[in-house]
Scaffold this motif. Structure first.
Motif, PDB file in Angstrom:
ATOM      1  N   LEU A  50      48.528  44.618  37.977  1.00 49.47           N
ATOM      2  CA  LEU A  50      47.292  44.801  37.229  1.00 49.47           C
ATOM      3  C   LEU A  50      46.636  46.150  37.886  1.00 49.47           C
ATOM      4  O   LEU A  50      46.087  46.820  37.081  1.00 49.47           O
ATOM      5  N   LYS A  51      46.521  46.060  39.224  1.00 47.64           N
ATOM      6  CA  LYS A  51      45.785  47.388  39.590  1.00 47.64           C
ATOM      7  C   LYS A  51      46.575  48.595  39.447  1.00 47.64           C
ATOM      8  O   LYS A  51      45.718  49.568  39.097  1.00 47.64           O
ATOM      9  N   GLU A  52      48.054  48.753  39.223  1.00 42.75           N
ATOM     10  CA  GLU A  52      48.665  49.847  39.083  1.00 42.75           C
ATOM     11  C   GLU A  52      48.242  50.154  37.555  1.00 42.75           C
ATOM     12  O   GLU A  52      48.207  51.388  37.242  1.00 42.75           O
ATOM     13  N   GLY A  53      48.197  49.213  36.821  1.00 47.55           N
ATOM     14  CA  GLY A  53      48.069  49.511  35.394  1.00 47.55           C
ATOM     15  C   GLY A  53      46.686  50.112  35.133  1.00 47.55           C
ATOM     16  O   GLY A  53      46.521  50.920  34.249  1.00 47.55           O
ATOM     17  N   ILE A  54      45.482  49.908  35.795  1.00 40.03           N
ATOM     18  CA  ILE A  54      44.265  50.317  35.602  1.00 40.03           C
ATOM     19  C   ILE A  54      44.118  51.457  36.160  1.00 40.03           C
ATOM     20  O   ILE A  54      43.177  52.304  35.664  1.00 40.03           O
TER      21      ILE A  54
ATOM     22  N   SER B 114      54.347  27.621  35.724  1.00 37.41           N
ATOM     23  CA  SER B 114      53.812  29.129  36.112  1.00 37.41           C
ATOM     24  C   SER B 114      53.150  28.992  37.447  1.00 37.41           C
ATOM     25  O   SER B 114      52.444  28.254  37.767  1.00 37.41           O
ATOM     26  N   MET B 115      53.539  30.107  38.096  1.00 38.04           N
ATOM     27  CA  MET B 115      52.417  30.260  39.359  1.00 38.04           C
ATOM     28  C   MET B 115      51.388  30.758  39.155  1.00 38.04           C
ATOM     29  O   MET B 115      50.908  31.135  38.107  1.00 38.04           O
ATOM     30  N   ALA B 116      50.769  30.334  40.210  1.00 36.59           N
ATOM     31  CA  ALA B 116      48.986  30.807  40.291  1.00 36.59           C
ATOM     32  C   ALA B 116      48.567  32.091  40.849  1.00 36.59           C
ATOM     33  O   ALA B 116      49.312  32.587  41.840  1.00 36.59           O
ATOM     34  N   VAL B 117      47.882  32.637  40.326  1.00 35.67           N
ATOM     35  CA  VAL B 117      47.109  33.923  40.695  1.00 35.67           C
ATOM     36  C   VAL B 117      45.688  33.528  41.493  1.00 35.67           C
ATOM     37  O   VAL B 117      44.940  32.970  40.923  1.00 35.67           O
ATOM     38  N   LYS B 118      45.776  34.305  42.835  1.00 38.45           N
ATOM     39  CA  LYS B 118      44.426  33.779  43.491  1.00 38.45           C
ATOM     40  C   LYS B 118      43.355  34.788  43.078  1.00 38.45           C
ATOM     41  O   LYS B 118      43.693  35.994  42.942  1.00 38.45           O
ATOM     42  N   VAL B 119      42.248  34.213  42.906  1.00 34.21           N
ATOM     43  CA  VAL B 119      41.208  35.133  42.538  1.00 34.21           C
ATOM     44  C   VAL B 119      40.953  36.285  43.267  1.00 34.21           C
ATOM     45  O   VAL B 119      40.764  37.555  42.826  1.00 34.21           O
ATOM     46  N   LYS B 120      41.011  36.304  44.489  1.00 32.32           N
ATOM     47  CA  LYS B 120      40.948  37.543  45.254  1.00 32.32           C
ATOM     48  C   LYS B 120      42.011  38.701  45.056  1.00 32.32           C
ATOM     49  O   LYS B 120      41.849  39.657  45.348  1.00 32.32           O
ATOM     50  N   ASP B 121      43.315  38.132  44.621  1.00 38.46           N
ATOM     51  CA  ASP B 121      44.163  39.172  44.261  1.00 38.46           C
ATOM     52  C   ASP B 121      43.855  39.865  42.795  1.00 38.46           C
ATOM     53  O   ASP B 121      44.548  40.835  42.698  1.00 38.46           O
ATOM     54  N   LEU B 122      42.846  39.495  41.936  1.00 36.32           N
ATOM     55  CA  LEU B 122      42.610  40.197  40.827  1.00 36.32           C
ATOM     56  C   LEU B 122      41.819  41.335  41.124  1.00 36.32           C
ATOM     57  O   LEU B 122      41.260  41.452  42.045  1.00 36.32           O
ATOM     58  N   PRO B 123      42.236  42.234  40.242  1.00 30.43           N
ATOM     59  CA  PRO B 123      41.633  43.717  40.401  1.00 30.43           C
ATOM     60  C   PRO B 123      39.934  43.639  40.073  1.00 30.43           C
ATOM     61  O   PRO B 123      39.439  42.806  39.322  1.00 30.43           O
ATOM     62  N   ASP B 124      39.280  44.667  40.645  1.00 29.97           N
ATOM     63  CA  ASP B 124      37.791  44.685  40.391  1.00 29.97           C
ATOM     64  C   ASP B 124      37.641  45.463  38.991  1.00 29.97           C
ATOM     65  O   ASP B 124      37.743  46.910  39.067  1.00 29.97           O
ATOM     66  N   VAL B 125      37.308  44.787  38.088  1.00 28.49           N
ATOM     67  CA  VAL B 125      36.978  45.730  36.856  1.00 28.49           C
ATOM     68  C   VAL B 125      35.878  45.145  36.011  1.00 28.49           C
ATOM     69  O   VAL B 125      35.417  44.117  36.703  1.00 28.49           O
ATOM     70  N   ASP B 126      35.433  45.775  34.914  1.00 25.82           N
ATOM     71  CA  ASP B 126      34.255  45.060  34.275  1.00 25.82           C
ATOM     72  C   ASP B 126      34.548  43.821  33.542  1.00 25.82           C
ATOM     73  O   ASP B 126      33.571  43.132  33.496  1.00 25.82           O
TER      74      ASP B 126
ATOM     75  N   PHE C  67      35.241  33.042  36.757  1.00 23.29           N
ATOM     76  CA  PHE C  67      35.270  33.490  38.262  1.00 23.29           C
ATOM     77  C   PHE C  67      34.165  34.652  38.254  1.00 23.29           C
ATOM     78  O   PHE C  67      34.775  35.785  38.236  1.00 23.29           O
ATOM     79  N   THR C  68      33.037  34.481  38.669  1.00 22.44           N
ATOM     80  CA  THR C  68      32.033  35.332  38.575  1.00 22.44           C
ATOM     81  C   THR C  68      32.315  36.623  39.571  1.00 22.44           C
ATOM     82  O   THR C  68      31.958  37.763  39.107  1.00 22.44           O
ATOM     83  N   SER C  69      32.796  36.303  40.658  1.00 28.62           N
ATOM     84  CA  SER C  69      33.147  37.403  41.865  1.00 28.62           C
ATOM     85  C   SER C  69      34.041  38.677  41.269  1.00 28.62           C
ATOM     86  O   SER C  69      33.770  39.574  41.517  1.00 28.62           O
ATOM     87  N   LYS C  70      34.704  38.251  40.049  1.00 30.12           N
ATOM     88  CA  LYS C  70      35.670  39.095  39.473  1.00 30.12           C
ATOM     89  C   LYS C  70      35.325  39.416  37.991  1.00 30.12           C
ATOM     90  O   LYS C  70      36.073  40.170  37.363  1.00 30.12           O
TER      91      LYS C  70
END
Ligand SMILES: [Mn+2]
Length: 382
Positions: free
Chosen positions: A170-174, A203-215, A228-231
């Motif tokens: 996701l980070k590379e994508g943006i 399906s495996m889980a993605v942790k909130v902290k691993d999500l990118p910072d986007v709008d 997940f308000t932090s992200k």
């Protein structure tokens, strides 16, 4: 840019064999009204459009009609990704037709879309999975990641590295975005607040902290609306109660105003409950028949539990089922042991297994005729 976020339509899904297509149609009418009222620039549908990879013609017809209706015949842009229930290729089969009514459908991760006009929406630049969109003089970068299974991504995840790896993709994508515009991600996967690996539906889980910072991150997969308000990441949830466990929360769509620089405003819009799932208990067979009768005209799916000392006769069942909304009759036999424990059918012979299965399923012992018929069918050669 104003976005409407929805997901998990599961067109064609049934409840104990009962069709939900009428409710699904009602949802689309409801959604069209919301679109007319809220006037979003863009609609994001975050996967699981259909319930199966081979949806019925009826479900597909509803999908095509929905696109016309909710886009207000091409006035409002729509972007769609496949979820784990969809066959991406099939979902996107109509992409050159729906382009003219402003609909973009992804079939797989990393797909590069054609630049150009999609009705009122325009793709200015295109990258692997990412598009720079222009809608009525407003610009936005959108990165789409359809359900990222190992097969879809054509890679093997290292043990315990799924969350990190998805975050990396996701980070590379943006990173392809070079403009000062709002950045939005849409994906279909399981996000968890937990810090350990968990699995949901394989399906495996993605942790909130691993999500990118986007709008904004528009998520699909979980049927309950979640934030997940932090992200600024949200599940809109499914529009319809698909299981009785979903009856305890409101169904929603989200209206998201993204202004850029993480200035995002999220509004939740509750949906109507077109036909709620209910559970009733009859303290006798007679009472159960009465309950069933009294609810005939009600728009409800009904699980009917019946407390009884005797087995249900098929004439009783027939009377109860005169109410077409009864999805399941659950007898609770009083004064007998309950059959809650799991039975290992491989450990007993086929006739015993059949008897156990029958008792478990219907709470009654099959009649002699049924046993005879069963033995005939399996060829009793033991
Ligand atoms: Mn899903």
């Amino acid at each position: 840019m104003k976005i409407l976020h929805t997901s998990d339509w599961h067109f064609g899904k049934k409840l104990e064999g009962m069709k939900r297509i009428e409710e699904q149609e009602k949802f689309i009418n409801n959604l069209k009204k919301i679109v007319q009222g809220e006037k979003p620039d863009l609609i994001l549908i975050a996967g699981d459009i259909f319930d199966t990879p081979n949806p019925s013609a009826e479900a597909e017809t509803l999908f095509f009609e929905s696109l016309k209706r909710i886009s207000l015949n091409g006035k409002v842009g729509v972007v769609i990704i496949p979820g784990n229930h969809d066959n991406g290729e099939r979902l996107a089969a109509s992409k050159s037709l729906v382009k003219d009514i402003g609909v973009i459908i992804y079939k797989e991760p990393y797909e590069i879309k054609n630049v150009g006009k999609y009705s009122n929406m325009e793709i200015l630049e295109s990258f692997q999975g990412g598009i720079l969109l222009k809608i009525s003089e407003k610009k936005m970068f959108l990165y789409c990641l359809p359900y990222p299974s190992e097969a879809a991504l054509n890679e093997t995840f290292e043990d315990g590295k799924y969350s990190e790896r998805i975050g990396e993709i996701l980070k590379e994508g943006i990173e392809n975005n070079k403009e000062d515009v709002p950045v939005v991600v849409m994906t279909h996967l399981f996000v968890t607040r937990e810090d350990k690996e968990v699995e949901l539906g394989g399906s495996m889980a993605v942790k909130v902290k691993d999500l990118p910072d986007v709008d904004y991150i528009a998520l699909g997969h979980i049927h309950k609306p979640m934030k997940f308000t932090s992200k600024r990441a949200c599940y809109s949830g499914s529009p319809i109660e698909y299981r009785s466990t979903e009856k305890n929360f409101l169904k929603k769509v989200f209206i998201v105003q993204v202004n850029g620089n993480f200035d995002t405003n999220i509004k939740e819009i509750p949906l109507e409950n077109y036909k709620p799932i209910k559970e009733y208990i009859g303290n006798s067979i007679e009472e159960a028949i009465e309950i069933s009768n009294s609810l005939k005209e009600k728009e409800e799916w009904i699980y009917l539990k019946i407390k009884t000392k005797t087995h249900l006769k098929s004439s009783d069942i027939r009377k109860i089922k005169e109410n077409k909304n009864i999805v399941e009759i659950i007898p609770i036999l009083l004064g007998e042991e309950t059959y809650d424990e799991e039975i290992d059918y491989s450990e007993i012979n086929i006739k015993e297994a059949f008897l156990e299965f029958y008792k478990n399923k219907d709470g009654i012992t099959p009649s002699k005729e049924i046993i005879n018929l069963f033995e005939k069918l399996v060829g009793d050669d033991e």
